[in-house]
Design a protein around this motif. Structure first.
Motif, short mmCIF file in Angstrom:
data_model
loop_
_atom_site.label_atom_id
_atom_site.label_comp_id
_atom_site.label_asym_id
_atom_site.label_seq_id
_atom_site.Cartn_x
_atom_site.Cartn_y
_atom_site.Cartn_z
N UNK A 1 -48.17 29.74 77.95
CA UNK A 1 -49.42 29.05 78.26
C UNK A 1 -50.59 29.57 77.44
N UNK A 2 -50.45 30.75 76.83
CA UNK A 2 -51.53 31.32 76.02
C UNK A 2 -51.54 30.77 74.60
N UNK A 3 -50.45 30.12 74.18
CA UNK A 3 -50.36 29.61 72.81
C UNK A 3 -51.38 28.52 72.55
N UNK A 4 -51.89 28.51 71.32
CA UNK A 4 -52.81 27.46 70.91
C UNK A 4 -54.09 28.01 70.36
N UNK A 5 -55.05 27.13 70.22
CA UNK A 5 -56.38 27.48 69.71
C UNK A 5 -57.38 27.42 70.85
N UNK A 6 -58.19 28.47 70.97
CA UNK A 6 -59.15 28.60 72.06
C UNK A 6 -60.56 28.75 71.50
N UNK A 7 -61.50 27.97 72.02
CA UNK A 7 -62.92 28.13 71.70
C UNK A 7 -63.50 29.07 72.74
N UNK A 8 -63.91 30.27 72.31
CA UNK A 8 -64.30 31.32 73.24
C UNK A 8 -65.75 31.75 73.06
N UNK A 9 -66.29 32.37 74.12
CA UNK A 9 -67.62 32.97 74.10
C UNK A 9 -67.53 34.33 74.77
N UNK B 1 -63.29 31.57 67.64
CA UNK B 1 -62.08 30.78 67.83
C UNK B 1 -60.91 31.73 67.77
N UNK B 2 -60.07 31.67 68.80
CA UNK B 2 -58.92 32.55 68.91
C UNK B 2 -57.67 31.69 68.81
N UNK B 3 -56.86 31.96 67.80
CA UNK B 3 -55.60 31.24 67.62
C UNK B 3 -54.44 32.15 68.00
#
Length: 99
Positions: free
Chosen positions: A3-11, A22-24
């Motif tokens: 479920x953690x896989x993918x691209x995440x827009x983070x702050x 951005x965390x890939x």
């Protein structure tokens, strides 16, 4: 695929203001690799996966050289966790899955 896989827009809510990144993430069993990129640069990251939680350390050079201790948990399309900056304390990290 975890479920953690993918691209995440983070702050990250830091004393220097909101730090967007951005965390890939690509998991492989109990470990992951990927990239973290934002206004302060880009770096490769890798760490461990435990269910829906990832843990990693990340070296940064801006605004000063330090190692960050990071931990985040995915719940659906939401990521939440903390970024520890040693003597400077710990700061909340939030993110959403990039569309």
């Amino acid at each position: 695929m975890a479920s953690v896989d993918g691209s995440w827009d983070c702050v990250v809510k830091s004393p220097l203001g909101d730090q967007k990144l951005t965390l890939g993430i690509v998991s492989d069993g109990a470990s992951f690799s990927g990239t973290a990129s934002g206004a302060m640069g880009s770096s490769d990251v890798s760490g461990s996966v435990d269910g829906d939680t990832i843990t990693w350390t990340q070296s940064v050079s801006v605004p000063m050289p330090m190692t960050l201790d990071c931990k985040a948990t995915a719940a659906g399309d939401t990521l939440s966790g903390t970024v520890g900056a040693g003597a400077f304390g710990s700061f909340p990290l939030t993110g959403s899955r990039a569309k």
